[in-house]
Design an enzyme around this catalytic site. Structure first.
Site, PDB file in Angstrom:
ATOM      1  CD  GLU A 110      -2.867  -1.196   2.283  1.00 23.77           C
ATOM      2  OE1 GLU A 110      -2.818  -0.308   3.199  1.00 23.77           O
ATOM      3  OE2 GLU A 110      -3.873  -2.222   2.315  1.00 23.77           O
ATOM      4  CD  GLU A 154      -4.165  -8.111   1.324  1.00 23.15           C
ATOM      5  OE1 GLU A 154      -5.157  -7.542   1.729  1.00 23.15           O
ATOM      6  OE2 GLU A 154      -2.997  -7.978   1.449  1.00 23.15           O
TER       7      GLU A 154
HETATM    8  C1  XIL Z   1      -6.093  -7.109   7.893  1.00 23.38           C
HETATM    9  C2  XIL Z   1      -6.454  -8.166   8.752  1.00 23.38           C
HETATM   10  O1  XIL Z   1      -7.369  -9.148   8.011  1.00 23.38           O
HETATM   11  C3  XIL Z   1      -7.139  -7.555  10.123  1.00 23.38           C
HETATM   12  O2  XIL Z   1      -7.179  -8.698  10.852  1.00 23.38           O
HETATM   13  C4  XIL Z   1      -6.416  -6.696  10.802  1.00 23.38           C
HETATM   14  O3  XIL Z   1      -7.018  -6.173  11.867  1.00 23.38           O
HETATM   15  C5  XIL Z   1      -5.993  -5.502   9.709  1.00 23.38           C
HETATM   16  O4  XIL Z   1      -5.498  -6.101   8.421  1.00 23.38           O
HETATM   17  N1  XIL Z   1      -5.077  -5.106   3.413  1.00 23.38           N
HETATM   18  C6  XIL Z   1      -3.840  -5.768   3.936  1.00 23.38           C
HETATM   19  C7  XIL Z   1      -4.199  -6.593   4.893  1.00 23.38           C
HETATM   20  O5  XIL Z   1      -2.855  -5.869   3.259  1.00 23.38           O
HETATM   21  O6  XIL Z   1      -2.862  -6.709   5.564  1.00 23.38           O
HETATM   22  C8  XIL Z   1      -5.338  -6.445   5.819  1.00 23.38           C
HETATM   23  O7  XIL Z   1      -5.488  -7.470   6.768  1.00 23.38           O
HETATM   24  C9  XIL Z   1      -6.546  -6.049   4.948  1.00 23.38           C
HETATM   25  C10 XIL Z   1      -6.336  -4.720   4.086  1.00 23.38           C
END
Ligand code: XIL
Length: 384
Positions: free
Chosen positions: A179, A289
């Protein structure tokens, strides 16, 4: 797809005809089917890409573990490999939870993604404090700013070196930075103005990739990971940054598309264009994701419970999954992994968001298995 629908329809009719009078035919045809009794997802896509799931260590046991072993040939830590978990205090590395995931992947012959070496979120404050405990980003003296920058880059190198040396033989792909693009950034170039950026410019990105390459070796696969990579202007900001870094010789192997998407957004065309765009730079793509939310943004209103979600919503989600995996499969020479951000609908970070925007009551259902690990319409859509 159509053929199968017709086949199951016909067999559904046959079942109804054979049933003794008095048994509800709808119940018979809608009988829940366990994820453990159906064809594995990873087998279905073995000629195209690996299929992954994000996990918490507690999911390496029980039903989650069974489903993981049956359907997935790749995993990633949902949280425990993030900077705040691995090095909560300077010099105090904590690998206990991360090791559990590494062990599970090894024992079950699964690929492992590392998420994530660098991020602006879930990173401890200490990285960005100078020797006197002052936030480096606030420093105005040019000499001290330069010192701070060197100190932060040294901390970054040590973080990456320590992790990579430990796991280099276990990890198949690394999210090196996560990000780093923010389309609303005041600099107008889409470069996220995190403390990393405020203190080092884009040098932290270069140093992160170079350090990962140095310790992980030539064969390691190094990714720049982000969300909304399909959508303009973010896509172009990311493209411009990656292109420039590649021209400078920064060792990037691929783009991770988080793909936190919705039933109606973004379009398939945007998704396809984005994958082709990054492939045109000679890069691999991974879907890192994936979840298909039932909601728009913000997720309001949301169904209060799983039972409140209407069948049509699940059907619309299945249609979306169908189209998406058809696209992924068609582009499979450009995509090496598709990872869901969870295993089944009983555990998804999207619930936190649904709750947050609906006074604490809201449920999302983004995956292909339901909260009881039964298959959803979305599963049938992507398995045929
Ligand atoms: C999220 C997790 O799923 C949660 O449990 C945590 O509280 C916050 O992070 N983008 C990403 C991930 O790169 O690391 C994030 O994961 C979701 C959004």
């Amino acid at each position: 797809m159509l053929n199968n629908v017709r086949k199951s329809f016909i067999s559904g009719v046959a079942i109804v005809l054979l049933l003794p009078v008095g048994i509800n035919s709808a119940a018979a045809t809608n009988e829940p089917k366990s994820a453990l009794e159906v064809k594995p997802l990873d087998e279905r896509y073995e000629d195209s890409f690996t299929i992954g799931a994000a996990v918490e260590p507690y999911q390496l046991e029980g039903k989650d573990a069974e489903v993981l072993k049956h359907h997935y040939n790749s995993i990633v830590a949902e949280n425990v490999m993030k900077p705040i978990n691995i090095q909560p205090e300077e010099g105090k590395f904590n690998f206990e939870q991360a090791d559990k995931i590494v062990k599970f992947a090894k024992e079950n012959d699964m690929d492992l993604r590392f998420h994530t070496l660098v991020w602006h979120s879930q990173v401890p404050e200490w990285f960005f404090l100078d020797k006197n405990g002052k936030p480096m980003a606030d420093e105005t003296d040019p000499k001290q700013r330069e010192k701070n920058k060197q100190l932060l880059l040294k901390r970054l190198e040590k973080h990456i070196k320590t992790i990579v040396q430990r796991y280099k033989d276990d990890i198949d792909s690394w999210d090196v930075v996560n990000e780093v693009i923010d389309e609303y950034a005041p600099n107008g170039k889409g470069l996220r103005e995190s403390p990393w950026y405020k203190i080092t410019g884009t040098d932290y990105i270069k140093v992160a990739f170079e350090t990962a390459r140095k310790y992980a070796g030539e064969n390691a696969k190094l990714y720049i990971n982000d969300y909304n990579t399909e959508v303009e202007p973010k896509r172009t900001y990311l493209y411009n940054l990656v292109k420039e870094l590649l021209e400078q010789g920064v060792p990037i192997d691929g783009v991770g598309h988080q793909s936190h998407i919705q039933i109606g957004w973004p379009t398939l065309q945007e998704t396809e264009d984005s994958i082709n765009l990054f492939a045109s730079l000679g890069l691999d793509n991974q879907i890192t994701e994936l979840d298909v939310s039932l909601y728009g943004w913000p997720p309001r209103p949301a169904y209060p419970t799983y039972a409140d979600i209407p069948k049509e919503k699940f059907q619309a989600q299945a249609d979306r999954y169908n189209a998406l995996f058809e696209l992924y499969e068609r582009l499979d020479d450009k995509i090496s992994n598709v990872t869901f951000w969870g295993v089944a609908d009983n555990h998804t970070w999207l619930d936190d968001r649904a709750e947050q925007y609906n006074d604490g009551v809201g449920k999302d259902a983004p995956f292909v298995f339901d909260p009881d690990y039964n298959v959803k319409l979305a599963y049938w859509a992507i398995i045929d």
